[in-house]
Design a protein around this motif. Structure first.
Motif, PDB file in Angstrom:
ATOM      1  N   HIS A  20     -27.558  78.778 -43.613  1.00 47.73           N
ATOM      2  CA  HIS A  20     -28.804  79.096 -42.916  1.00 47.73           C
ATOM      3  C   HIS A  20     -29.115  80.587 -43.031  1.00 47.73           C
ATOM      4  N   GLY A  21     -30.222  80.999 -42.423  1.00 52.03           N
ATOM      5  CA  GLY A  21     -30.600  82.407 -42.408  1.00 52.03           C
ATOM      6  C   GLY A  21     -30.868  82.914 -41.001  1.00 52.03           C
ATOM      7  N   TRP A  22     -31.535  84.064 -40.904  1.00 54.16           N
ATOM      8  CA  TRP A  22     -31.942  84.633 -39.616  1.00 54.16           C
ATOM      9  C   TRP A  22     -33.366  84.181 -39.313  1.00 54.16           C
ATOM     10  N   PRO A  23     -33.692  83.866 -38.050  1.00 52.55           N
ATOM     11  CA  PRO A  23     -32.857  83.952 -36.838  1.00 52.55           C
ATOM     12  C   PRO A  23     -32.379  82.567 -36.404  1.00 52.55           C
ATOM     13  N   GLN A  24     -31.492  81.986 -37.153  1.00 46.85           N
ATOM     14  CA  GLN A  24     -31.118  80.600 -36.903  1.00 46.85           C
ATOM     15  C   GLN A  24     -29.608  80.407 -36.948  1.00 46.85           C
ATOM     16  N   HIS A  25     -29.205  79.147 -36.971  1.00 46.76           N
ATOM     17  CA  HIS A  25     -27.809  78.752 -37.144  1.00 46.76           C
ATOM     18  C   HIS A  25     -27.814  77.366 -37.786  1.00 46.76           C
ATOM     19  N   HIS A  26     -26.694  76.666 -37.744  1.00 49.96           N
ATOM     20  CA  HIS A  26     -26.576  75.413 -38.492  1.00 49.96           C
ATOM     21  C   HIS A  26     -27.652  74.385 -38.141  1.00 49.96           C
ATOM     22  N   TYR A  27     -28.256  74.499 -36.959  1.00 51.33           N
ATOM     23  CA  TYR A  27     -29.247  73.520 -36.496  1.00 51.33           C
ATOM     24  C   TYR A  27     -30.480  73.486 -37.399  1.00 51.33           C
ATOM     25  N   ALA A  28     -30.646  74.513 -38.232  1.00 52.38           N
ATOM     26  CA  ALA A  28     -31.751  74.506 -39.195  1.00 52.38           C
ATOM     27  C   ALA A  28     -31.669  73.301 -40.133  1.00 52.38           C
ATOM     28  N   TYR A  29     -30.477  72.743 -40.305  1.00 49.81           N
ATOM     29  CA  TYR A  29     -30.275  71.579 -41.177  1.00 49.81           C
ATOM     30  C   TYR A  29     -30.088  70.292 -40.380  1.00 49.81           C
ATOM     31  N   ARG A  30     -30.609  70.263 -39.158  1.00 46.89           N
ATOM     32  CA  ARG A  30     -30.364  69.110 -38.287  1.00 46.89           C
ATOM     33  C   ARG A  30     -30.895  67.805 -38.880  1.00 46.89           C
ATOM     34  N   HIS A  31     -32.006  67.867 -39.632  1.00 42.81           N
ATOM     35  CA  HIS A  31     -32.562  66.635 -40.203  1.00 42.81           C
ATOM     36  C   HIS A  31     -31.607  66.035 -41.231  1.00 42.81           C
ATOM     37  N   LEU A  32     -31.036  66.867 -42.078  1.00 45.55           N
ATOM     38  CA  LEU A  32     -30.054  66.389 -43.051  1.00 45.55           C
ATOM     39  C   LEU A  32     -28.792  65.910 -42.363  1.00 45.55           C
ATOM     40  N   LEU A  33     -28.331  66.669 -41.368  1.00 44.99           N
ATOM     41  CA  LEU A  33     -27.089  66.327 -40.688  1.00 44.99           C
ATOM     42  C   LEU A  33     -27.212  65.023 -39.906  1.00 44.99           C
ATOM     43  N   ALA A  34     -28.397  64.766 -39.382  1.00 46.55           N
ATOM     44  CA  ALA A  34     -28.605  63.542 -38.606  1.00 46.55           C
ATOM     45  C   ALA A  34     -28.674  62.305 -39.499  1.00 46.55           C
ATOM     46  N   ASP A  35     -29.079  62.494 -40.740  1.00 48.80           N
ATOM     47  CA  ASP A  35     -29.216  61.375 -41.676  1.00 48.80           C
ATOM     48  C   ASP A  35     -28.706  61.812 -43.042  1.00 48.80           C
ATOM     49  N   PRO A  36     -27.405  61.996 -43.176  1.00 48.61           N
ATOM     50  CA  PRO A  36     -26.858  62.550 -44.420  1.00 48.61           C
ATOM     51  C   PRO A  36     -27.066  61.614 -45.604  1.00 48.61           C
ATOM     52  N   PRO A  37     -27.420  62.174 -46.766  1.00 46.71           N
ATOM     53  CA  PRO A  37     -27.592  61.339 -47.960  1.00 46.71           C
ATOM     54  C   PRO A  37     -26.299  60.617 -48.324  1.00 46.71           C
ATOM     55  N   ARG A  41     -20.847  64.779 -48.418  1.00 43.44           N
ATOM     56  CA  ARG A  41     -20.204  65.364 -47.241  1.00 43.44           C
ATOM     57  C   ARG A  41     -20.896  66.706 -46.978  1.00 43.44           C
ATOM     58  N   LEU A  42     -21.704  66.768 -45.932  1.00 46.04           N
ATOM     59  CA  LEU A  42     -22.457  67.969 -45.606  1.00 46.04           C
ATOM     60  C   LEU A  42     -21.634  68.883 -44.704  1.00 46.04           C
ATOM     61  N   ILE A  43     -21.581  70.149 -45.071  1.00 47.08           N
ATOM     62  CA  ILE A  43     -20.796  71.146 -44.331  1.00 47.08           C
ATOM     63  C   ILE A  43     -21.716  72.309 -44.012  1.00 47.08           C
ATOM     64  N   ALA A  44     -22.020  72.494 -42.729  1.00 38.64           N
ATOM     65  CA  ALA A  44     -22.985  73.509 -42.311  1.00 38.64           C
ATOM     66  C   ALA A  44     -22.313  74.503 -41.364  1.00 38.64           C
ATOM     67  N   PRO A  45     -21.797  75.613 -41.890  1.00 41.07           N
ATOM     68  CA  PRO A  45     -21.206  76.626 -41.022  1.00 41.07           C
ATOM     69  C   PRO A  45     -22.275  77.531 -40.408  1.00 41.07           C
ATOM     70  N   ASP A  46     -21.984  78.071 -39.240  1.00 39.45           N
ATOM     71  CA  ASP A  46     -22.763  79.201 -38.747  1.00 39.45           C
ATOM     72  C   ASP A  46     -22.260  80.440 -39.471  1.00 39.45           C
ATOM     73  N   LEU A  47     -23.179  81.240 -40.006  1.00 36.37           N
ATOM     74  CA  LEU A  47     -22.782  82.446 -40.722  1.00 36.37           C
ATOM     75  C   LEU A  47     -22.023  83.397 -39.796  1.00 36.37           C
ATOM     76  N   PRO A  48     -21.237  84.308 -40.338  1.00 31.93           N
ATOM     77  CA  PRO A  48     -20.430  85.210 -39.503  1.00 31.93           C
ATOM     78  C   PRO A  48     -21.260  85.920 -38.429  1.00 31.93           C
ATOM     79  N   GLY A  49     -20.854  85.745 -37.178  1.00 35.90           N
ATOM     80  CA  GLY A  49     -21.539  86.370 -36.060  1.00 35.90           C
ATOM     81  C   GLY A  49     -22.735  85.598 -35.547  1.00 35.90           C
TER      82      GLY A  49
END
Length: 270
Positions: A20-37, A41-49
């Motif tokens: 993800h980018g600023w000003p966000q966190h892993h939730y920016a990919y919530r649509h993919l994470l909720a319905d993974p292709p 295997r989807l891996i969405a880390p929060d960036l450092p800090g």
């Protein structure tokens, strides 16, 4: 470095790292994470800090963040994977595939300038960076902690307001009330302006060798589409698809398209 990581999909499926980018966190990919292709295997880390990850042991130089994420890939024991990255996560993604291309099968950058732009190419669009970046780089900690700056920025124009309800903007804005998170975001831009932007007089010389399929919303107010152009990319296999009627936050404005292009990249590199 302590990472908060969200996973979805098949545990032994083909791994995909989502940045993800600023000003966000892993939730920016919530649509993919909720319905993974299927099969991924989807891996969405929060960036450092950011988000719920721990503070980084550095001042957010982008090469240092790339090192952190490559170490995370080591810890997860992923020898080869697909990569997608938006905004600053997209720029760090470029650094990762340039440094260790043998670890990545393909890359999907989302609304981010590629690292090969010259000062001449960048100059006509520099004013866009002046709209908010110096403010975050100087007053970022109090601005993000004590004002509705993040919430208002996310809902700045009509297109963004259709995507970011007040509740959704608050999900992101609330994390920046944490002093460690606000400091990481401030360092993201302070390091960029003091160290990385001056160094851009000497553009990136490394050449990308993996398939790169950039996706770019043309309504982006922060980054001009020309900064992701295929003509200026030093890459063996780079294409960019411009998406009209879409702004900067393409993972949330067009999650259907991001999903489709991720599946296409997986099939192409399968």
């Amino acid at each position: 470095m302590r990472f908060h990581v969200t996973e979805a999909g098949v545990p032994d499926g083909r791994p995909v790292l989502l940045l993800h980018g600023w000003p966000q966190h892993h939730y920016a990919y919530r649509h993919l994470l909720a319905d993974p292709p299927a099969g991924l295997r989807l891996i969405a880390p929060d960036l450092p800090g950011y988000g719920w990850s721990g503070p980084p042991p550095h001042r957010w130089a982008k090469e240092d963040v790339a090192s952190d994420l490559l170490a995370l890939v080591d810890e997860l024991e992923l020898p080869r994977l697909l990569l997608a990255g938006h905004d600053w996560g997209g720029f760090v993604g470029f650094l990762m595939v340039l440094r260790e291309p043998e670890r990545f099968e393909g890359y999907l950058p989302l609304n981010i300038a590629h690292p090969w732009i010259t000062a001449r190419t960048f100059a006509p669009h520099a004013w866009r960076f002046l709209m908010y970046q110096p403010l975050v780089a100087t007053l970022g900690v109090p601005l993000q902690r004590y004002t509705p700056f993040v919430d208002r920025l996310l809902r700045l124009d009509a297109e963004a307001r259709r995507t970011f309800t007040p509740e959704l903007a608050g999900i992101y804005g609330d994390r920046f009330r944490d002093p460690a998170v606000a400091r990481a975001a401030t360092d993201t831009y302070r390091t960029f302006w003091l160290r990385e932007l001056p160094a851009a007089r000497h553009p990136e010389r490394r050449r990308a060798t993996i398939p790169i399929r950039a996706l770019f919303g043309t309504g982006d107010a922060a980054i001009h589409p020309s900064l992701a152009a295929a003509e200026t990319a030093r890459a063996d296999d780079y294409t960019v698809e411009y998406v009209h009627g879409c702004g900067h936050f393409i993972p949330e404005e067009r999650p259907d398209l991001v999903r489709d292009r991720l599946l296409a990249l997986a099939a192409e590199t399968g």
